[in-house]
Scaffold this motif. Structure first.
Motif, PDB file in Angstrom:
ATOM      1  N   HIS A 185       0.820  -1.213   0.000  1.00  9.94           N
ATOM      2  CA  HIS A 185       0.000   0.000   0.000  1.00  9.94           C
ATOM      3  C   HIS A 185       0.853   1.261   0.000  1.00  9.94           C
ATOM      4  CE1 HIS A 185       0.655  -0.226   4.370  1.00  9.94           C
ATOM      5  NE2 HIS A 185       0.301   1.042   4.414  1.00  9.94           N
ATOM      6  N   GLU A 186       1.976   1.228   0.694  1.00 11.43           N
ATOM      7  CA  GLU A 186       2.863   2.399   0.714  1.00 11.43           C
ATOM      8  C   GLU A 186       3.501   2.619  -0.657  1.00 11.43           C
ATOM      9  OE1 GLU A 186       5.616   1.625   3.878  1.00 11.43           O
ATOM     10  OE2 GLU A 186       4.131   2.044   5.427  1.00 11.43           O
ATOM     11  N   GLU A 187       3.930   1.548  -1.289  1.00  9.28           N
ATOM     12  CA  GLU A 187       4.549   1.663  -2.615  1.00  9.28           C
ATOM     13  C   GLU A 187       3.552   2.137  -3.659  1.00  9.28           C
ATOM     14  OE1 GLU A 187       7.747   1.572  -3.450  1.00  9.28           O
ATOM     15  OE2 GLU A 187       8.165   1.301  -1.328  1.00  9.28           O
ATOM     16  N   ILE A 188       2.311   1.685  -3.559  1.00  5.26           N
ATOM     17  CA  ILE A 188       1.284   2.133  -4.500  1.00  5.26           C
ATOM     18  C   ILE A 188       1.058   3.633  -4.346  1.00  5.26           C
ATOM     19  CG2 ILE A 188      -1.183   1.996  -5.055  1.00  5.26           C
ATOM     20  CD1 ILE A 188      -0.910  -1.073  -4.310  1.00  5.26           C
ATOM     21  N   LEU A 189       0.921   4.085  -3.116  1.00  2.00           N
ATOM     22  CA  LEU A 189       0.704   5.516  -2.871  1.00  2.00           C
ATOM     23  C   LEU A 189       1.913   6.337  -3.301  1.00  2.00           C
ATOM     24  CD1 LEU A 189      -1.092   5.186   0.564  1.00  2.00           C
ATOM     25  CD2 LEU A 189      -2.139   5.897  -1.602  1.00  2.00           C
ATOM     26  N   ASP A 190       3.115   5.844  -2.994  1.00  2.00           N
ATOM     27  CA  ASP A 190       4.333   6.552  -3.426  1.00  2.00           C
ATOM     28  C   ASP A 190       4.447   6.582  -4.948  1.00  2.00           C
ATOM     29  OD1 ASP A 190       5.010   7.019  -0.788  1.00  2.00           O
ATOM     30  OD2 ASP A 190       6.558   5.458  -0.708  1.00  2.00           O
ATOM     31  N   ALA A 191       4.118   5.468  -5.591  1.00  2.00           N
ATOM     32  CA  ALA A 191       4.190   5.390  -7.052  1.00  2.00           C
ATOM     33  C   ALA A 191       3.222   6.381  -7.689  1.00  2.00           C
ATOM     34  CB  ALA A 191       3.885   3.968  -7.528  1.00  2.00           C
ATOM     35  N   ALA A 192       2.045   6.519  -7.110  1.00  2.00           N
ATOM     36  CA  ALA A 192       1.062   7.466  -7.645  1.00  2.00           C
ATOM     37  C   ALA A 192       1.646   8.873  -7.672  1.00  2.00           C
ATOM     38  CB  ALA A 192      -0.222   7.424  -6.818  1.00  2.00           C
ATOM     39  N   THR A 193       2.369   9.237  -6.623  1.00  2.00           N
ATOM     40  CA  THR A 193       3.020  10.551  -6.567  1.00  2.00           C
ATOM     41  C   THR A 193       4.207  10.599  -7.517  1.00  2.00           C
ATOM     42  OG1 THR A 193       2.336  10.856  -4.270  1.00  2.00           O
ATOM     43  CG2 THR A 193       4.190  12.187  -5.044  1.00  2.00           C
ATOM     44  N   ASP A 194       5.056   9.583  -7.463  1.00  2.00           N
ATOM     45  CA  ASP A 194       6.276   9.557  -8.280  1.00  2.00           C
ATOM     46  C   ASP A 194       5.978   9.636  -9.773  1.00  2.00           C
ATOM     47  OD1 ASP A 194       7.652   9.265  -5.887  1.00  2.00           O
ATOM     48  OD2 ASP A 194       8.140   7.147  -6.216  1.00  2.00           O
ATOM     49  N   TYR A 195       4.916   8.983 -10.217  1.00  2.00           N
ATOM     50  CA  TYR A 195       4.619   8.911 -11.640  1.00  2.00           C
ATOM     51  C   TYR A 195       3.598   9.959 -12.083  1.00  2.00           C
ATOM     52  CZ  TYR A 195       6.709   4.369 -10.566  1.00  2.00           C
ATOM     53  OH  TYR A 195       7.511   3.363 -10.091  1.00  2.00           O
ATOM     54  N   GLY A 196       3.125  10.775 -11.154  1.00  2.00           N
ATOM     55  CA  GLY A 196       2.209  11.860 -11.496  1.00  2.00           C
ATOM     56  C   GLY A 196       0.894  11.399 -12.088  1.00  2.00           C
ATOM     57  N   VAL A 197       0.328  10.337 -11.534  1.00  2.00           N
ATOM     58  CA  VAL A 197      -0.920   9.811 -12.080  1.00  2.00           C
ATOM     59  C   VAL A 197      -2.123  10.609 -11.579  1.00  2.00           C
ATOM     60  CG1 VAL A 197       0.088   7.503 -12.302  1.00  2.00           C
ATOM     61  CG2 VAL A 197      -1.299   8.047 -10.299  1.00  2.00           C
ATOM     62  N   ASP A 198      -3.234  10.453 -12.305  1.00  2.00           N
ATOM     63  CA  ASP A 198      -4.484  11.130 -11.967  1.00  2.00           C
ATOM     64  C   ASP A 198      -5.488  10.201 -11.301  1.00  2.00           C
ATOM     65  OD1 ASP A 198      -3.707  13.477 -13.628  1.00  2.00           O
ATOM     66  OD2 ASP A 198      -3.999  12.059 -15.259  1.00  2.00           O
ATOM     67  N   LEU A 199      -5.265   8.889 -11.430  1.00  2.00           N
ATOM     68  CA  LEU A 199      -6.225   7.894 -10.965  1.00  2.00           C
ATOM     69  C   LEU A 199      -5.484   6.600 -10.665  1.00  2.00           C
ATOM     70  CD1 LEU A 199      -9.286   6.915 -10.754  1.00  2.00           C
ATOM     71  CD2 LEU A 199      -9.032   6.210 -13.155  1.00  2.00           C
ATOM     72  N   ILE A 200      -5.959   5.895  -9.636  1.00  2.00           N
ATOM     73  CA  ILE A 200      -5.459   4.550  -9.318  1.00  2.00           C
ATOM     74  C   ILE A 200      -6.611   3.583  -9.593  1.00  2.00           C
ATOM     75  CG2 ILE A 200      -4.570   3.002  -7.529  1.00  2.00           C
ATOM     76  CD1 ILE A 200      -3.606   5.587  -6.040  1.00  2.00           C
ATOM     77  N   VAL A 201      -6.333   2.532 -10.359  1.00  2.00           N
ATOM     78  CA  VAL A 201      -7.331   1.498 -10.643  1.00  2.00           C
ATOM     79  C   VAL A 201      -6.752   0.181 -10.160  1.00  2.00           C
ATOM     80  CG1 VAL A 201      -8.676   0.302 -12.412  1.00  2.00           C
ATOM     81  CG2 VAL A 201      -8.149   2.742 -12.680  1.00  2.00           C
ATOM     82  N   MET A 202      -7.447  -0.453  -9.202  1.00  2.00           N
ATOM     83  CA  MET A 202      -6.912  -1.695  -8.635  1.00  2.00           C
ATOM     84  C   MET A 202      -8.018  -2.667  -8.273  1.00  2.00           C
ATOM     85  SD  MET A 202      -5.535  -0.191  -4.981  1.00  2.00           S
ATOM     86  CE  MET A 202      -4.746  -1.717  -4.521  1.00  2.00           C
ATOM     87  N   GLY A 203      -7.641  -3.929  -8.197  1.00  2.00           N
ATOM     88  CA  GLY A 203      -8.573  -4.988  -7.847  1.00  2.00           C
ATOM     89  C   GLY A 203      -8.839  -5.032  -6.357  1.00  2.00           C
ATOM     90  N   THR A 204      -9.994  -5.607  -5.997  1.00  2.00           N
ATOM     91  CA  THR A 204     -10.369  -5.729  -4.592  1.00  2.00           C
ATOM     92  C   THR A 204     -10.405  -7.165  -4.104  1.00  2.00           C
ATOM     93  OG1 THR A 204     -12.712  -5.802  -5.124  1.00  2.00           O
ATOM     94  CG2 THR A 204     -11.760  -3.635  -4.640  1.00  2.00           C
TER      95      THR A 204
END
Length: 141
Positions: A88-107
């Motif tokens: 979860h930390e890497e996903i959140l960090d990656a969202a910032t690092d890569y400048g994304v607008d949306l996260i789409v993930m499975g549940t």
């Protein structure tokens, strides 16, 4: 609307559903997809670390290949990322690092060591802590 979409994957059916959603949105908006696989640093003890990490990185490459193939079929650009850490930390960090607008993930991912997306899960933590919109794609049991 969206220029860049982060799509974390573990190669499971839940992730496959998220990949389809990410591709649908990318196709509609012209967005690039950042496919992400996180090797969970908490999955192995010191004695077996190298073996488990090697196996997980191989699994990650296969999962990233699947995202790239699904996107290529639709003419969508994909950047592949393999990271190590707490998912979860890497996903959140990656969202910032890569400048994304949306996260789409499975549940619902429970593959391999059952580490991805269960109650008190990675998806739940990402949704709770993300400053970006998070689209979750669910696959039934």
């Amino acid at each position: 609307m969206y220029d860049a979409i982060l799509c974390p994957t573990d190669g499971s059916a839940g992730s496959d559903a998220a990949v389809e959603q990410a591709c649908d949105l990318a196709e509609l908006t012209g967005a690039r997809i950042h496919a992400l696989f996180v090797v969970d640093e908490g999955i192995a003890g010191a004695d077996e670390w190298d073996l488990v990490v090697d196996r997980e990185e191989e699994r990650g490459e296969r999962a990233l290949d699947a995202v790239a193939e699904a996107a290529a079929d639709r003419g969508i650009e994909v950047e592949r990322h393999l990271r190590r850490g707490r998912p979860h930390e890497e996903i959140l960090d990656a969202a910032t690092d890569y400048g994304v607008d949306l996260i789409v993930m499975g549940t619902h991912g429970r593959t391999g060591l059952g580490r991805f997306v269960t109650a008190g899960s990675v998806a739940e933590r990402v949704v709770r802590h993300s400053k970006l919109p998070v689209l979750t794609a669910h696959i039934g049991d």
